[in-house]
Design a protein around this motif. Structure first.
Motif, mmCIF file in Angstrom:
data_model
loop_
_atom_site.group_PDB
_atom_site.id
_atom_site.type_symbol
_atom_site.label_atom_id
_atom_site.label_comp_id
_atom_site.label_asym_id
_atom_site.label_seq_id
_atom_site.Cartn_x
_atom_site.Cartn_y
_atom_site.Cartn_z
ATOM 1 N N THR A 1 0.994 -1.377 0.119
ATOM 2 C CA THR A 1 0.107 0.181 -0.022
ATOM 3 C C THR A 1 0.946 1.219 -0.143
ATOM 4 O OG1 THR A 1 -0.059 0.050 2.306
ATOM 5 C CG2 THR A 1 -2.127 -1.158 1.387
ATOM 6 N N LYS B 1 -0.157 5.630 -0.147
ATOM 7 C CA LYS B 1 -1.273 6.676 -0.256
ATOM 8 C C LYS B 1 -2.482 5.985 -0.286
ATOM 9 C CE LYS B 1 0.502 7.805 -4.105
ATOM 10 N NZ LYS B 1 1.429 8.249 -5.311
ATOM 11 N N ASP B 2 -3.646 6.153 -1.138
ATOM 12 C CA ASP B 2 -4.837 5.473 -1.073
ATOM 13 C C ASP B 2 -4.730 4.177 -2.025
ATOM 14 O OD1 ASP B 2 -5.760 7.205 0.649
ATOM 15 O OD2 ASP B 2 -6.543 8.508 -0.967
ATOM 16 N N ALA B 3 -3.574 3.726 -2.493
ATOM 17 C CA ALA B 3 -3.620 2.608 -3.328
ATOM 18 C C ALA B 3 -3.269 1.284 -2.670
ATOM 19 C CB ALA B 3 -2.699 2.981 -4.533
ATOM 20 N N ARG B 4 -3.680 0.213 -3.292
ATOM 21 C CA ARG B 4 -3.382 -1.007 -2.938
ATOM 22 C C ARG B 4 -3.093 -2.058 -3.994
ATOM 23 N NH1 ARG B 4 -6.569 -5.729 -2.585
ATOM 24 N NH2 ARG B 4 -6.015 -7.214 -1.001
ATOM 25 N N ILE B 5 -1.918 -2.927 -3.849
ATOM 26 C CA ILE B 5 -1.639 -3.911 -4.953
ATOM 27 C C ILE B 5 -1.406 -5.056 -4.216
ATOM 28 C CG2 ILE B 5 0.031 -4.752 -6.522
ATOM 29 C CD1 ILE B 5 0.813 -1.641 -6.999
#
Length: 134
Positions: free
Chosen positions: A19, A21-25
């Motif tokens: 993760t 910022k507001d991103a998830r992988i």
């Protein structure tokens, strides 16, 4: 100096996540692999592709480059012992009416100013081409 922060954690024996910022992988950390996530080597290649694409967004207004679209295909070769990526080859496919000299100018700028590009170029054999989309 710019700084970046990423947090990664193991979900279970089939995968992990990263993760920022507001991103998830979702990450493929399963020993047998999984088709719905990038493994670490694929993440490295995707990072280079993202660098090339983001670099394109940065330089097209500076160069006044007319662009309808751009694609990047990458191929990495990994050796087993010691495990490392020994060669990365990429092809940038540009949908444009710009002349060949301007395609070369775009490629030179992407190679010169790409953070991930320059990091990888210092660590492995990195080669690629730019060509016009038919």
């Amino acid at each position: 100096m710019l700084e970046y922060r990423v947090f990664a954690r193991r979900i279970d024996n089939h995968g992990s996540e990263a993760t920022t910022k507001d991103a998830r992988i979702v990450l493929d950390t399963d020993m047998v692999g999984r088709p719905d996530a990038f493994n670490p080597a694929e993440m490295l290649l995707a990072s280079l592709a993202a660098c090339i694409l983001k670099g394109t967004e940065r330089v097209i207004p500076i160069l006044g480059f007319e662009l309808r679209g751009i694609e990047v295909a990458l191929h990495g070769v990994r050796q087993d012992s010691p495990p490392k990526m020994v060669r990365i080859v990429y092809e940038i496919l540009v949908d444009t009416n710009e002349p060949d000299a301007r395609l070369d100018l775009l490629h030179r700028n992407l190679r010169k100013y790409g953070t991930i590009y320059n990091t990888l170029a210092g660590a492995t054999e990195l080669a690629g081409t730019v060509r016009r989309k038919a």
